[in-house]
Scaffold this motif. Structure first.
Motif, short mmCIF file in Angstrom:
data_model
loop_
_atom_site.label_atom_id
_atom_site.label_comp_id
_atom_site.label_asym_id
_atom_site.label_seq_id
_atom_site.Cartn_x
_atom_site.Cartn_y
_atom_site.Cartn_z
N VAL A 1 37.12 44.10 25.06
CA VAL A 1 37.29 42.65 25.21
C VAL A 1 36.90 42.30 26.64
O VAL A 1 37.70 42.45 27.57
N TRP A 2 35.66 41.84 26.82
CA TRP A 2 35.09 41.68 28.15
C TRP A 2 35.43 40.33 28.76
O TRP A 2 35.65 39.34 28.04
N ALA A 3 35.44 40.28 30.09
CA ALA A 3 35.54 39.01 30.81
C ALA A 3 34.31 38.16 30.47
O ALA A 3 33.23 38.67 30.16
N ASP A 4 34.47 36.84 30.56
CA ASP A 4 33.42 35.92 30.13
C ASP A 4 32.09 36.16 30.83
O ASP A 4 31.02 36.09 30.20
N ASP A 5 32.11 36.42 32.15
CA ASP A 5 30.86 36.49 32.90
C ASP A 5 30.09 37.79 32.68
O ASP A 5 28.96 37.91 33.14
N ALA B 1 30.24 39.23 29.36
CA ALA B 1 30.46 39.41 27.92
C ALA B 1 29.20 39.80 27.17
O ALA B 1 29.26 40.45 26.13
N THR C 1 37.30 30.57 39.15
CA THR C 1 37.99 30.65 37.86
C THR C 1 37.72 29.44 36.95
O THR C 1 38.17 29.43 35.81
N LYS D 1 33.98 44.14 33.76
CA LYS D 1 35.43 44.03 33.68
C LYS D 1 35.86 43.65 32.27
O LYS D 1 35.22 42.83 31.61
N GLU D 2 36.97 44.23 31.87
CA GLU D 2 37.64 43.71 30.69
C GLU D 2 38.40 42.45 31.08
O GLU D 2 38.60 42.17 32.26
N ARG D 3 38.82 41.69 30.06
CA ARG D 3 39.38 40.37 30.33
C ARG D 3 40.62 40.43 31.21
O ARG D 3 40.89 39.52 32.01
N HIS D 4 41.39 41.52 31.12
CA HIS D 4 42.63 41.63 31.89
C HIS D 4 42.44 42.30 33.23
O HIS D 4 43.39 42.42 34.01
N SER E 1 40.72 43.27 37.11
CA SER E 1 40.13 42.74 38.33
C SER E 1 39.47 43.90 39.06
O SER E 1 39.78 45.07 38.81
#
Length: 348
Positions: A98-102, A104, A130, A184-187, A189
């Motif tokens: 589950v990737w971060a938006d940027d 993905a 953000t 990065k995954e969504r959770h 940093s």
């Protein structure tokens, strides 16, 4: 005399083994912290047990424990280390998280003669780090119209470390920037230490300059510098195509990001070395904040200027921020006054 020498050699060997065990203990503790699944209390317990065992072996090698205890501790540490390394080998990179938006979307490149078709070019509208509007685009570029390559360094952690990007320019003002980044995954940093311990996969991002450069200079407040690379069209084209090959290879086979050996700067060097195999290794490939100076010393930046002049004139932040107020073209604005850039690239 031989007996004394023998004892000295045994003592030195014991110290050497103890030092190796200490390094392995520290590495193992960090690997467990960053990668061991499950509740943190369990992770802390395992790390404590591992660290205690490693310290016991170090003390035994220093002669502070009896021979019997030393042998038991040594045997237990070998078993524990072998188990740790076997577990480490099971960690595999993946595209299925589950990737971060940027990060993905993976870049996909298709070459059709002199035309390149890119899917998933990032063109986010960043209002802050953000607050953004996601946008992924398909774009086509004509390699015969490729005219320039610019090196961009963004300093986010002092003068020694910078993020390295390469921006390619085409006739008509089109530009696309390539950047190797952590995925990065969504959770998650970013963690420079975690980058040593398979915490992140890597992704090769292709993006619009208003996205990937502006977010660093304007949204994040990093110090960003731009330099015109001294490359003929054939070399710029070869480097561009190597980026595309790297993107397609990464799409087929995921890879871990490594803070030291597989990062935003080392990929530029690796790709450039395909074109010019004689490029020398240098400490500035690790201390990426000095990468522009490395390129300067190889005569890869605009000639006729001292390096400090190129650096001062290439600092884009003031011009980047002003473009938000004036709504001028971002790419033209940030190139105002940069040595080596012709007038038709900075005037509408």
């Amino acid at each position: 005399m031989s007996g004394v020498m023998h004892r000295v050699l045994r003592a030195l060997a014991g110290l050497a083994i103890g030092f190796v065990v200490l390094l392995l203990t520290v590495w193992g503790a960090l690997a467990l912290w960053h990668q061991m699944p499950g509740p943190s209390v369990v992770r802390w317990f395992v790390i404590a047990m591992w660290s205690t065992l490693g310290v016991t072996v170090v003390l035994s090698r220093a002669g502070l424990l009896g021979r019997r205890n030393r042998n038991i501790a040594g045997f237990a540490f070998v078993i524990a280390a072998a188990s740790l390394l076997m577990w480490w080998g099971t960690l595999q990179p993946s595209h299925q998280r589950v990737w971060a938006d940027d990060v993905a979307q993976l870049l996909e490149a298709r070459i059709d003669g002199n035309h390149v078709h890119l899917n998933n070019v990032r063109n986010f509208q960043w209002r802050s780090e953000t607050d953004y509007t996601p946008q992924w685009e398909s774009r086509t570029y004509d390699l015969d119209r490729l005219r320039s390559a610019d090196l961009v360094l963004s300093y986010w952690m002092g003068p020694h470390i910078a993020h390295t990007l390469v921006s390619f320019g085409f006739d008509g003002g089109e530009r696309v920037v390539f950047s190797l980044e952590i995925r990065k995954e969504r959770h998650e940093s970013f963690s420079a230490v975690g980058g040593f311990f398979r915490q992140f996969e890597q992704i090769l991002v292709a993006a619009d300059e208003r996205d990937i450069v502006r977010t660093r200079s304007n949204a994040r407040g990093e110090d960003v510098y731009l330099y015109r690379l001294q490359m003929n069209q054939a070399s710029a084209r070869a480097l561009f195509l190597e980026y595309l090959n790297a993107a397609n290879e990464l799409r087929q086979k995921p890879r871990f990001y490594n803070t030291l050996t597989s990062n935003c700067t080392t990929i530029v060097f690796e790709l450039a070395r395909v074109i010019a195999p004689a490029l020398p290794m240098d400490y500035r490939l690790l201390l990426s904040g000095y990468f522009a100076r490395y390129v300067y010393d190889l005569h890869g930046l605009t000639p006729g200027y001292r390096y400090d002049e190129l650096q001062a004139l290439g600092h884009i932040n003031e011009r980047a921020l002003a473009s938000d107020v004036s709504e001028d073209d971002f790419s033209m604005s940030i190139r105002q006054g940069v040595p080596g850039i012709p007038a038709n690239e900075v005037n509408p």
